[in-house]
Design a protein around this motif. Structure first.
Motif, PDB file in Angstrom:
ATOM      1  N   THR A   1       0.908  -1.290   0.073  1.00  0.00           N
ATOM      2  CA  THR A   1      -0.041  -0.116   0.043  1.00  0.00           C
ATOM      3  C   THR A   1       0.996   1.319  -0.080  1.00  0.00           C
ATOM      4  O   THR A   1       0.613   2.291  -0.551  1.00  0.00           O
ATOM      5  CB  THR A   1      -0.754   0.074   1.344  1.00  0.00           C
ATOM      6  N   ALA A   2       2.057   1.247   0.586  1.00  0.00           N
ATOM      7  CA  ALA A   2       2.679   2.465   0.670  1.00  0.00           C
ATOM      8  C   ALA A   2       3.810   2.763  -0.468  1.00  0.00           C
ATOM      9  O   ALA A   2       4.407   3.586  -0.643  1.00  0.00           O
ATOM     10  CB  ALA A   2       3.521   2.496   1.976  1.00  0.00           C
ATOM     11  N   GLY A   3       3.937   1.502  -1.409  1.00  0.00           N
ATOM     12  CA  GLY A   3       4.958   1.366  -2.162  1.00  0.00           C
ATOM     13  C   GLY A   3       6.311   1.486  -1.772  1.00  0.00           C
ATOM     14  O   GLY A   3       7.211   1.806  -2.740  1.00  0.00           O
ATOM     15  N   THR A   4       6.615   1.228  -0.582  1.00  0.00           N
ATOM     16  CA  THR A   4       7.756   1.280  -0.041  1.00  0.00           C
ATOM     17  C   THR A   4       8.177   0.070   0.888  1.00  0.00           C
ATOM     18  O   THR A   4       7.112  -0.474   1.295  1.00  0.00           O
ATOM     19  CB  THR A   4       8.441   2.742   0.728  1.00  0.00           C
ATOM     20  N   THR A   5       9.345  -0.194   1.178  1.00  0.00           N
ATOM     21  CA  THR A   5       9.604  -1.297   2.189  1.00  0.00           C
ATOM     22  C   THR A   5       9.679  -0.562   3.688  1.00  0.00           C
ATOM     23  O   THR A   5       9.754   0.404   3.756  1.00  0.00           O
ATOM     24  CB  THR A   5      11.120  -1.768   2.095  1.00  0.00           C
ATOM     25  N   PRO A   6       9.102  -1.527   4.866  1.00  0.00           N
ATOM     26  CA  PRO A   6       9.190  -1.081   6.182  1.00  0.00           C
ATOM     27  C   PRO A   6      10.473  -0.077   6.413  1.00  0.00           C
ATOM     28  O   PRO A   6      11.456  -0.736   5.920  1.00  0.00           O
ATOM     29  CB  PRO A   6       8.908  -2.299   6.726  1.00  0.00           C
ATOM     30  N   PRO A   7      10.457   0.465   7.353  1.00  0.00           N
ATOM     31  CA  PRO A   7      11.506   1.212   7.790  1.00  0.00           C
ATOM     32  C   PRO A   7      12.628   0.415   8.426  1.00  0.00           C
ATOM     33  O   PRO A   7      12.330  -0.859   8.975  1.00  0.00           O
ATOM     34  CB  PRO A   7      11.108   2.362   8.914  1.00  0.00           C
ATOM     35  N   ALA A   8      13.975   0.581   7.899  1.00  0.00           N
ATOM     36  CA  ALA A   8      14.970  -0.331   8.219  1.00  0.00           C
ATOM     37  C   ALA A   8      14.977  -0.530   9.857  1.00  0.00           C
ATOM     38  O   ALA A   8      15.413  -1.507  10.561  1.00  0.00           O
ATOM     39  CB  ALA A   8      16.240   0.210   7.743  1.00  0.00           C
ATOM     40  N   ASP A   9      14.628   0.560  10.715  1.00  0.00           N
ATOM     41  CA  ASP A   9      14.844   0.529  12.238  1.00  0.00           C
ATOM     42  C   ASP A   9      13.480  -0.020  12.976  1.00  0.00           C
ATOM     43  O   ASP A   9      13.615  -0.071  14.136  1.00  0.00           O
ATOM     44  CB  ASP A   9      15.076   2.001  12.730  1.00  0.00           C
ATOM     45  N   ARG A  10      12.473  -0.616  11.965  1.00  0.00           N
ATOM     46  CA  ARG A  10      11.395  -0.923  12.840  1.00  0.00           C
ATOM     47  C   ARG A  10      11.564  -2.592  13.006  1.00  0.00           C
ATOM     48  O   ARG A  10      12.282  -3.526  12.311  1.00  0.00           O
ATOM     49  CB  ARG A  10      10.106  -0.921  11.888  1.00  0.00           C
TER      50      ARG A  10
ATOM     51  N   ARG B   1       1.058   0.342   8.901  1.00  0.00           N
ATOM     52  CA  ARG B   1       0.459   0.751   7.616  1.00  0.00           C
ATOM     53  C   ARG B   1      -0.694  -0.256   7.425  1.00  0.00           C
ATOM     54  O   ARG B   1      -1.748  -0.052   6.525  1.00  0.00           O
ATOM     55  CB  ARG B   1       1.450   0.675   6.694  1.00  0.00           C
ATOM     56  N   ARG B   2      -0.657  -1.660   7.885  1.00  0.00           N
ATOM     57  CA  ARG B   2      -1.939  -2.355   7.707  1.00  0.00           C
ATOM     58  C   ARG B   2      -3.030  -1.915   8.243  1.00  0.00           C
ATOM     59  O   ARG B   2      -4.276  -2.244   7.923  1.00  0.00           O
ATOM     60  CB  ARG B   2      -1.694  -3.827   8.432  1.00  0.00           C
ATOM     61  N   ARG B   3      -2.944  -0.857   9.231  1.00  0.00           N
ATOM     62  CA  ARG B   3      -4.189  -0.500   9.878  1.00  0.00           C
ATOM     63  C   ARG B   3      -4.740   1.055   9.345  1.00  0.00           C
ATOM     64  O   ARG B   3      -5.588   1.782   9.679  1.00  0.00           O
ATOM     65  CB  ARG B   3      -3.716  -0.070  11.496  1.00  0.00           C
ATOM     66  N   VAL B   4      -3.949   1.717   8.323  1.00  0.00           N
ATOM     67  CA  VAL B   4      -4.340   2.445   7.377  1.00  0.00           C
ATOM     68  C   VAL B   4      -5.838   2.307   6.835  1.00  0.00           C
ATOM     69  O   VAL B   4      -6.152   1.341   6.082  1.00  0.00           O
ATOM     70  CB  VAL B   4      -3.237   3.024   6.323  1.00  0.00           C
ATOM     71  N   PRO B   5      -6.872   3.105   7.076  1.00  0.00           N
ATOM     72  CA  PRO B   5      -8.143   2.859   6.477  1.00  0.00           C
ATOM     73  C   PRO B   5      -8.253   2.928   4.853  1.00  0.00           C
ATOM     74  O   PRO B   5      -7.528   3.577   4.472  1.00  0.00           O
ATOM     75  CB  PRO B   5      -9.093   3.739   7.017  1.00  0.00           C
ATOM     76  N   ARG B   6      -8.925   1.873   4.648  1.00  0.00           N
ATOM     77  CA  ARG B   6      -9.147   1.839   2.924  1.00  0.00           C
ATOM     78  C   ARG B   6     -10.116   3.167   2.530  1.00  0.00           C
ATOM     79  O   ARG B   6     -10.571   3.399   3.163  1.00  0.00           O
ATOM     80  CB  ARG B   6      -9.933   0.474   2.463  1.00  0.00           C
TER      81      ARG B   6
ATOM     82  N   ARG C   1      -6.278  10.570   0.110  1.00  0.00           N
ATOM     83  CA  ARG C   1      -5.092   9.896  -0.310  1.00  0.00           C
ATOM     84  C   ARG C   1      -4.016  10.844   0.481  1.00  0.00           C
ATOM     85  O   ARG C   1      -3.029   9.986   0.866  1.00  0.00           O
ATOM     86  CB  ARG C   1      -4.918  10.348  -1.922  1.00  0.00           C
ATOM     87  N   GLU C   2      -4.170  12.167   0.574  1.00  0.00           N
ATOM     88  CA  GLU C   2      -2.987  12.686   1.417  1.00  0.00           C
ATOM     89  C   GLU C   2      -2.898  12.198   2.867  1.00  0.00           C
ATOM     90  O   GLU C   2      -1.697  12.015   3.276  1.00  0.00           O
ATOM     91  CB  GLU C   2      -3.255  13.993   1.358  1.00  0.00           C
ATOM     92  N   ALA C   3      -3.993  12.122   3.546  1.00  0.00           N
ATOM     93  CA  ALA C   3      -4.257  11.570   4.890  1.00  0.00           C
ATOM     94  C   ALA C   3      -3.823  10.155   5.041  1.00  0.00           C
ATOM     95  O   ALA C   3      -2.835   9.978   5.927  1.00  0.00           O
ATOM     96  CB  ALA C   3      -5.578  11.619   5.541  1.00  0.00           C
ATOM     97  N   GLN C   4      -3.968   9.495   4.009  1.00  0.00           N
ATOM     98  CA  GLN C   4      -3.296   7.901   3.909  1.00  0.00           C
ATOM     99  C   GLN C   4      -1.970   8.196   3.847  1.00  0.00           C
ATOM    100  O   GLN C   4      -1.406   7.354   4.581  1.00  0.00           O
ATOM    101  CB  GLN C   4      -4.129   7.333   2.900  1.00  0.00           C
TER     102      GLN C   4
ATOM    103  N   ALA D   1      -1.256   8.924  13.183  1.00  0.00           N
ATOM    104  CA  ALA D   1      -1.822   7.601  13.744  1.00  0.00           C
ATOM    105  C   ALA D   1      -2.757   7.219  12.759  1.00  0.00           C
ATOM    106  O   ALA D   1      -3.778   8.071  12.389  1.00  0.00           O
ATOM    107  CB  ALA D   1      -2.105   7.592  15.045  1.00  0.00           C
ATOM    108  N   PRO D   2      -2.895   5.902  12.367  1.00  0.00           N
ATOM    109  CA  PRO D   2      -3.851   5.304  11.359  1.00  0.00           C
ATOM    110  C   PRO D   2      -5.487   5.684  11.704  1.00  0.00           C
ATOM    111  O   PRO D   2      -6.383   6.189  11.051  1.00  0.00           O
ATOM    112  CB  PRO D   2      -3.737   3.965  11.339  1.00  0.00           C
ATOM    113  N   GLU D   3      -5.650   5.585  13.250  1.00  0.00           N
ATOM    114  CA  GLU D   3      -7.041   6.082  13.629  1.00  0.00           C
ATOM    115  C   GLU D   3      -7.342   7.346  13.716  1.00  0.00           C
ATOM    116  O   GLU D   3      -8.413   7.865  13.686  1.00  0.00           O
ATOM    117  CB  GLU D   3      -7.116   5.258  15.204  1.00  0.00           C
ATOM    118  N   HIS D   4      -6.323   8.251  13.055  1.00  0.00           N
ATOM    119  CA  HIS D   4      -6.769   9.767  12.945  1.00  0.00           C
ATOM    120  C   HIS D   4      -6.916  10.051  11.672  1.00  0.00           C
ATOM    121  O   HIS D   4      -6.996  11.382  11.474  1.00  0.00           O
ATOM    122  CB  HIS D   4      -5.457  10.640  13.640  1.00  0.00           C
ATOM    123  N   VAL D   5      -6.741   9.183  10.727  1.00  0.00           N
ATOM    124  CA  VAL D   5      -6.916   9.516   9.400  1.00  0.00           C
ATOM    125  C   VAL D   5      -8.207  10.290   9.132  1.00  0.00           C
ATOM    126  O   VAL D   5      -8.336  11.146   8.504  1.00  0.00           O
ATOM    127  CB  VAL D   5      -6.863   8.241   8.558  1.00  0.00           C
ATOM    128  N   PRO D   6      -9.472   9.712   9.476  1.00  0.00           N
ATOM    129  CA  PRO D   6     -10.670  10.611   9.233  1.00  0.00           C
ATOM    130  C   PRO D   6     -10.766  11.762   9.665  1.00  0.00           C
ATOM    131  O   PRO D   6     -11.123  12.733   8.852  1.00  0.00           O
ATOM    132  CB  PRO D   6     -11.546   9.418   9.926  1.00  0.00           C
TER     133      PRO D   6
END
Length: 487
Positions: free
Chosen positions: A34-43, A51-56, A83-86, A95-100
């Motif tokens: 969904t992000a088009g990138t690999t997860p951050p190296a420090d995670r 990112r799995r919790r980002v609302p569709r 799209r910008e908030a996602q 935070a994903p829950e703050h996207v709306p």
């Protein structure tokens, strides 16, 4: 089209999601791509990817608040904010829950790109901010006129009627010396129409001291020559007499033009011929007063007005409607009845005519209560200081370095040059200027002596709470940026 229907046309994938395979029951495919990138190296590789919790997109667009916004602003605008908030959530900024809530914060108030601004510059008629703010009566008139109107129809007879007849009648009533009136789309257009109709192929006699630049690089001589007229300059920069005009008037003279230098002053050894002196020269005298003052104003004794110029002998007066009159952008032509009727029937008049919204706003300005410009001109300096003191105390209670200070405002917009208006302002640290200008409710002030001044003469009292709220929000935003920088 509703927001949900729009989503079915391009699907969730079109909004930045890839469709999940039919046998994907975990949503892992969406989360990894969904992000088009690999997860951050420090995670921690074993930790769940937030990112799995980002609302569709389709889930977000089912939110009743966003569905309403799509009906009001258009589905494309809402989906752009989604799209910008996602993306902010994918980037870890949100935070994903703050996207709306973030989506709602990104949405504009209207479908137009123009943003309402609080003018705290102390320039009452700020050209970059649209000059005169319309009165509530004019705003209501514009809203009512937005649908079908009788702008060119006589409802009693069912036949075509004169366009904007009630607005023209209101204008004539405000200038008793005018035998006829006409309205075009701005002040420069009024002068162009007069020059084209009266002097194409002829001469316009004008003082050298009145060959002004009207703003943004546009100069009066260039404007007049574009009509096919020739300019005959007389006198000098600082002194021009009626005799100077009389010496050059002849068969090729279309008219004598008298221009009020409304955006500068020449002082000292000066002389300027007045309309009354020029009226006896045997040719029409056109006076461009510029600022749109229809009658004398006690607070602006040196500012020419239309009624006085016509009574002095001017055949035609041209002016702007969005300056001291306090109305919408338009150009006013007032004067001899036969002359104005001829101008109104000239072919160019069709290209310069105003729309029904302008006519509605102009009439409401002319017949309605005092405009915001009129209130600002006559504001009591003592009351302005009391407002500044109250706002400074309120903001100080929130830990903001706000001070009430004396200030000097100006008319602006090419009106009353050199007239200083005593005022009061809120003084804030300089960084507030940019923070306020780019805030949710933009506030434009001015910088003076290393401080941001918010001059209250150009801010209606009813907007004081909005102003204070914008300052508090700017403080909060500034503090957040500072904390992020320290982190």
């Amino acid at each position: 089209m509703t927001a949900r229907a729009a989503d079915t046309e391009d699907g969730a994938a079109g909004a930045g999601h890839e469709a999940a395979p039919a046998d994907d029951t975990t949503g892992a495919a969406r989360a990894t791509d969904t992000a088009g990138t690999t997860p951050p190296a420090d995670r921690d590789p074993g930790a769940p990817d937030p990112r799995r919790r980002v609302p569709r997109t389709d889930d977000l667009l089912r939110d009743p608040r966003l569905a309403e916004a799509a009906d009001r602003l258009g589905a494309a605008v809402v989906k752009g904010a989604v799209r910008e908030a996602q993306q902010r959530a994918r980037d870890g900024e949100l935070a994903p829950e703050h996207v709306p809530e973030a989506v709602l914060g990104l949405l504009p108030d209207t479908a137009s790109g123009l943003r309402p601004v609080l003018n705290a510059t102390g320039v009452l008629l700020h050209t970059n901010l649209g000059r005169a703010p319309l009165s509530d009566a004019a705003r209501r008139a514009v809203t009512e006129a937005a649908g079908p109107t009788d702008v060119e129809l006589d409802l009693a007879t069912g036949v075509r009627a004169r366009r904007g007849r009630s607005a023209l009648a209101a204008l004539r009533a405000r200038v008793p010396a005018a035998g006829g009136v006409h309205v075009v789309n701005n002040g420069a257009a009024a002068l162009v129409l007069a020059a084209t109709a009266l002097a194409a192929g002829k001469e316009i006699v004008v003082s050298r001291g009145e060959m002004v630049e009207i703003g943004d690089g546009f100069r009066l001589p260039d404007l007049l020559v574009s009509t096919g007229a020739r300019l005959r300059e007389v006198g000098t920069t600082n002194r021009t007499t009626a005799a100077d005009y009389a010496e050059v008037i002849g068969p090729q003279t279309g008219f004598v033009l008298k221009v009020h230098p409304s955006n500068f002053r020449v002082t000292g050894f000066t002389r300027a011929a007045q309309a009354g002196e020029l009226a006896s020269l045997g040719v029409p005298v056109v006076v461009d007063i510029g600022s749109g003052l229809l009658a004398p104003h006690p607070g602006l004794p040196e500012e020419p007005d239309a009624d006085t110029q016509l009574r002095a002998g001017a055949a035609l007066v041209t002016a702007s409607g969005d300056k001291l009159l306090g109305g919408p952008q338009c150009g006013l032509l007032l004067g001899d009845g036969d002359l104005v009727r001829a101008l109104a029937r000239h072919p160019l008049a069709r290209a310069l005519r105003v729309d029904k919204l302008t006519l509605a706003a102009l009439e409401a300005t002319l017949t309605g209560p005092p405009t915001p410009t009129a209130h600002a001109l006559t504001a009591d300096p003592v009351a302005l200081r009391a407002r500044a003191d109250r706002l400074a105390a309120e903001l100080g209670a929130h830990g903001i370095d706000a001070r009430a200070v004396g200030s000097t405002a100006t008319v602006g917009g090419g009106g009353a040059p050199g007239v200083d208006l005593p005022s009061a302002a809120l003084s804030l640290p300089e960084p507030y200027a940019a923070a306020l200008r780019t805030g949710r409710m933009p506030v434009v002030g001015r910088l003076e002596a290393g401080r941001c001044l918010l001059d209250l003469r150009s801010v209606p009292p009813a907007d004081d709470e909005r102003l204070a709220g914008a300052v508090r929000a700017a403080r909060t935003s500034d503090d957040q940026a500072a904390r992020k920088g320290r982190a």
